[in-house]
Design a protein around this motif. Sequence first.
Motif, PDB file in Angstrom:
ATOM      1  N   TYR A  37       0.861  -1.169  -0.175  1.00 13.80           N
ATOM      2  CA  TYR A  37      -0.045   0.119  -0.017  1.00 13.80           C
ATOM      3  C   TYR A  37       0.928   1.199  -0.173  1.00 13.80           C
ATOM      4  CZ  TYR A  37      -3.815  -3.057   1.409  1.00 13.80           C
ATOM      5  OH  TYR A  37      -4.913  -4.109   1.178  1.00 13.80           O
ATOM      6  N   ARG A  38       0.222   2.438  -0.484  1.00 13.32           N
ATOM      7  CA  ARG A  38       1.099   3.688  -0.401  1.00 13.32           C
ATOM      8  C   ARG A  38       0.319   4.697   0.009  1.00 13.32           C
ATOM      9  NH1 ARG A  38       1.916   4.638  -6.722  1.00 13.32           N
ATOM     10  NH2 ARG A  38      -0.217   5.064  -7.244  1.00 13.32           N
ATOM     11  N   GLN A  39       0.772   5.734   0.549  1.00 12.61           N
ATOM     12  CA  GLN A  39       0.179   6.953   0.975  1.00 12.61           C
ATOM     13  C   GLN A  39       0.907   8.142   0.748  1.00 12.61           C
ATOM     14  OE1 GLN A  39      -0.840   6.981   5.253  1.00 12.61           O
ATOM     15  NE2 GLN A  39      -2.411   8.451   5.135  1.00 12.61           N
ATOM     16  N   ALA A  40       0.307   8.980  -0.112  1.00 16.96           N
ATOM     17  CA  ALA A  40       0.949  10.177  -0.513  1.00 16.96           C
ATOM     18  C   ALA A  40       0.515  11.119   0.512  1.00 16.96           C
ATOM     19  CB  ALA A  40       0.634  10.508  -1.857  1.00 16.96           C
ATOM     20  N   PRO A  41       1.428  12.314   0.617  1.00 14.31           N
ATOM     21  CA  PRO A  41       1.160  13.512   1.604  1.00 14.31           C
ATOM     22  C   PRO A  41      -0.428  13.860   1.272  1.00 14.31           C
ATOM     23  CG  PRO A  41       3.377  13.951   0.719  1.00 14.31           C
ATOM     24  CD  PRO A  41       2.597  12.616  -0.139  1.00 14.31           C
ATOM     25  N   GLY A  42      -0.981  14.100   2.477  1.00 16.66           N
ATOM     26  CA  GLY A  42      -2.421  14.629   2.117  1.00 16.66           C
ATOM     27  C   GLY A  42      -3.468  13.555   1.493  1.00 16.66           C
ATOM     28  N   VAL A  63      -0.942   1.392 -11.513  1.00 19.32           N
ATOM     29  CA  VAL A  63       0.289   1.002 -11.647  1.00 19.32           C
ATOM     30  C   VAL A  63       0.608  -0.541 -12.555  1.00 19.32           C
ATOM     31  CG1 VAL A  63       0.881   1.666  -9.489  1.00 19.32           C
ATOM     32  CG2 VAL A  63       0.042  -0.777  -9.840  1.00 19.32           C
ATOM     33  N   LYS A  64      -0.496  -0.867 -13.174  1.00 21.16           N
ATOM     34  CA  LYS A  64      -0.461  -2.119 -13.995  1.00 21.16           C
ATOM     35  C   LYS A  64       0.129  -1.739 -15.341  1.00 21.16           C
ATOM     36  CE  LYS A  64      -5.351  -3.731 -13.187  1.00 21.16           C
ATOM     37  NZ  LYS A  64      -6.715  -4.021 -13.449  1.00 21.16           N
ATOM     38  N   GLY A  65       1.037  -2.924 -15.361  1.00 23.83           N
ATOM     39  CA  GLY A  65       2.193  -2.858 -16.376  1.00 23.83           C
ATOM     40  C   GLY A  65       3.473  -2.186 -16.279  1.00 23.83           C
ATOM     41  N   ARG A  66       3.353  -1.626 -14.901  1.00 23.85           N
ATOM     42  CA  ARG A  66       4.868  -1.112 -14.399  1.00 23.85           C
ATOM     43  C   ARG A  66       5.383  -1.692 -13.179  1.00 23.85           C
ATOM     44  NH1 ARG A  66       4.492   4.016 -12.671  1.00 23.85           N
ATOM     45  NH2 ARG A  66       2.426   3.726 -12.050  1.00 23.85           N
ATOM     46  N   PHE A  67       4.349  -2.075 -12.265  1.00 22.74           N
ATOM     47  CA  PHE A  67       4.605  -2.707 -11.094  1.00 22.74           C
ATOM     48  C   PHE A  67       4.529  -4.181 -11.153  1.00 22.74           C
ATOM     49  CE2 PHE A  67       4.182   1.136  -8.063  1.00 22.74           C
ATOM     50  CZ  PHE A  67       4.944   1.901  -8.941  1.00 22.74           C
ATOM     51  N   LEU A  85       8.924   4.592 -13.012  1.00 22.50           N
ATOM     52  CA  LEU A  85       8.089   5.325 -12.127  1.00 22.50           C
ATOM     53  C   LEU A  85       7.808   6.742 -12.566  1.00 22.50           C
ATOM     54  CD1 LEU A  85      10.649   4.065  -9.234  1.00 22.50           C
ATOM     55  CD2 LEU A  85       7.995   3.899  -9.282  1.00 22.50           C
ATOM     56  N   LYS A  86       6.611   7.082 -11.940  1.00 20.04           N
ATOM     57  CA  LYS A  86       6.349   8.600 -12.253  1.00 20.04           C
ATOM     58  C   LYS A  86       6.294   9.560 -10.835  1.00 20.04           C
ATOM     59  CE  LYS A  86       3.061   6.562 -15.643  1.00 20.04           C
ATOM     60  NZ  LYS A  86       1.534   6.360 -15.922  1.00 20.04           N
ATOM     61  N   PRO A  87       6.230  10.768 -11.034  1.00 18.93           N
ATOM     62  CA  PRO A  87       6.072  11.496  -9.743  1.00 18.93           C
ATOM     63  C   PRO A  87       4.862  11.198  -9.053  1.00 18.93           C
ATOM     64  CG  PRO A  87       6.733  12.822 -11.727  1.00 18.93           C
ATOM     65  CD  PRO A  87       6.560  11.601 -12.209  1.00 18.93           C
ATOM     66  N   GLU A  88       3.983  10.803  -9.492  1.00 15.05           N
ATOM     67  CA  GLU A  88       2.690  10.571  -8.795  1.00 15.05           C
ATOM     68  C   GLU A  88       2.780   9.001  -8.032  1.00 15.05           C
ATOM     69  OE1 GLU A  88       2.744  11.367 -12.056  1.00 15.05           O
ATOM     70  OE2 GLU A  88       1.265  10.183 -13.233  1.00 15.05           O
ATOM     71  N   ASP A  89       3.856   8.594  -8.210  1.00 12.41           N
ATOM     72  CA  ASP A  89       4.010   7.246  -7.446  1.00 12.41           C
ATOM     73  C   ASP A  89       4.680   7.695  -6.150  1.00 12.41           C
ATOM     74  OD1 ASP A  89       4.904   5.664 -10.379  1.00 12.41           O
ATOM     75  OD2 ASP A  89       3.153   5.470  -9.256  1.00 12.41           O
ATOM     76  N   THR A  90       5.250   8.999  -6.015  1.00 16.27           N
ATOM     77  CA  THR A  90       5.674   9.328  -4.675  1.00 16.27           C
ATOM     78  C   THR A  90       4.821   9.279  -3.442  1.00 16.27           C
ATOM     79  OG1 THR A  90       6.937  10.972  -5.768  1.00 16.27           O
ATOM     80  CG2 THR A  90       6.695  11.374  -3.345  1.00 16.27           C
ATOM     81  N   GLY A  91       5.615   8.575  -2.386  1.00 17.86           N
ATOM     82  CA  GLY A  91       4.796   8.279  -1.088  1.00 17.86           C
ATOM     83  C   GLY A  91       5.633   7.380  -0.400  1.00 17.86           C
ATOM     84  N   VAL A  92       4.867   6.905   1.023  1.00 19.17           N
ATOM     85  CA  VAL A  92       5.315   5.934   1.844  1.00 19.17           C
ATOM     86  C   VAL A  92       4.576   4.772   1.537  1.00 19.17           C
ATOM     87  CG1 VAL A  92       5.772   5.338   4.130  1.00 19.17           C
ATOM     88  CG2 VAL A  92       5.818   7.775   3.550  1.00 19.17           C
ATOM     89  N   TYR A  93       5.406   3.690   1.202  1.00 17.71           N
ATOM     90  CA  TYR A  93       5.279   2.342   0.796  1.00 17.71           C
ATOM     91  C   TYR A  93       5.103   1.492   2.096  1.00 17.71           C
ATOM     92  CZ  TYR A  93       4.896   3.657  -3.883  1.00 17.71           C
ATOM     93  OH  TYR A  93       4.481   4.050  -5.277  1.00 17.71           O
ATOM     94  N   GLN A 107       6.782  -0.604   8.841  1.00 13.47           N
ATOM     95  CA  GLN A 107       6.836   0.971   9.441  1.00 13.47           C
ATOM     96  C   GLN A 107       7.046   1.924   7.982  1.00 13.47           C
ATOM     97  OE1 GLN A 107       9.181  -1.094   8.773  1.00 13.47           O
ATOM     98  NE2 GLN A 107      10.814  -0.112   7.618  1.00 13.47           N
ATOM     99  N   GLY A 108       6.992   1.441   6.859  1.00 17.30           N
ATOM    100  CA  GLY A 108       7.011   2.007   5.563  1.00 17.30           C
ATOM    101  C   GLY A 108       8.306   2.532   5.241  1.00 17.30           C
ATOM    102  N   THR A 109       8.193   2.655   3.916  1.00 15.75           N
ATOM    103  CA  THR A 109       9.628   3.197   3.297  1.00 15.75           C
ATOM    104  C   THR A 109       9.176   4.289   2.314  1.00 15.75           C
ATOM    105  OG1 THR A 109      11.737   2.275   2.022  1.00 15.75           O
ATOM    106  CG2 THR A 109       9.480   1.300   1.288  1.00 15.75           C
ATOM    107  N   GLN A 110      10.144   5.318   2.003  1.00 16.75           N
ATOM    108  CA  GLN A 110       9.751   6.561   1.474  1.00 16.75           C
ATOM    109  C   GLN A 110      10.152   6.163   0.013  1.00 16.75           C
ATOM    110  OE1 GLN A 110       8.250   9.401   2.260  1.00 16.75           O
ATOM    111  NE2 GLN A 110       8.411   9.887  -0.264  1.00 16.75           N
ATOM    112  N   VAL A 111       9.334   6.344  -0.922  1.00 14.62           N
ATOM    113  CA  VAL A 111       9.794   6.509  -2.310  1.00 14.62           C
ATOM    114  C   VAL A 111       9.396   7.719  -3.074  1.00 14.62           C
ATOM    115  CG1 VAL A 111       8.968   5.567  -4.620  1.00 14.62           C
ATOM    116  CG2 VAL A 111       9.173   4.122  -2.832  1.00 14.62           C
ATOM    117  N   THR A 112      10.315   8.432  -3.489  1.00 15.60           N
ATOM    118  CA  THR A 112      10.351   9.705  -4.079  1.00 15.60           C
ATOM    119  C   THR A 112      10.906   9.777  -5.483  1.00 15.60           C
ATOM    120  OG1 THR A 112      10.887  10.933  -1.761  1.00 15.60           O
ATOM    121  CG2 THR A 112      10.821  12.244  -4.007  1.00 15.60           C
ATOM    122  N   VAL A 113       9.868  10.246  -6.459  1.00 20.34           N
ATOM    123  CA  VAL A 113       9.972  10.398  -7.722  1.00 20.34           C
ATOM    124  C   VAL A 113      10.132  11.744  -8.285  1.00 20.34           C
ATOM    125  CG1 VAL A 113       9.275   9.499  -9.939  1.00 20.34           C
ATOM    126  CG2 VAL A 113       9.194   8.012  -8.090  1.00 20.34           C
TER     127      VAL A 113
END
Length: 115
Positions: A37-42, A63-67, A85-93, A107-113
């Motif tokens: 799962y992922r959570q973007a700011p806000g 994310v189909k076809g990419r992940f 990866l796209k900028p909209e994929d940014t978030g905590v995974y 605990q989550g891991t940060q992904v920033t694109v």
Amino acid sequence: QVQLVESGGGAVQAGGSLRLSCAASGNIFAGHPLGWYRQAPGKQREMVAIVTSGLWTNYADSVKGRFTISRDNAKNTVYLQMNSLKPEDTGVYYCNTNILRIDYWGQGTQVTVSS
């Protein structure tokens, strides 16, 4: 006690790739579904990908076809390969499993694109 520990996040440019890993504790791994799962700011947390014990997979449309989600029961690990990866994929995974209707989270891991 169920423990999930994610790793592999980081900062990449658009079009790049990352591979996330989630190591699970105990012998609870093989018989239960695993998800990312992922959570973007806000924004609310959203499902990215799920793999069941029978290796059935489901992905968010975005994310189909990419992940690609996969699991290695021998290593008690679930992976998320993220390509194009796209900028909209940014978030905590976050890694997730559900056992007897109880959700467990890492605990989550940060992904920033960046664009």
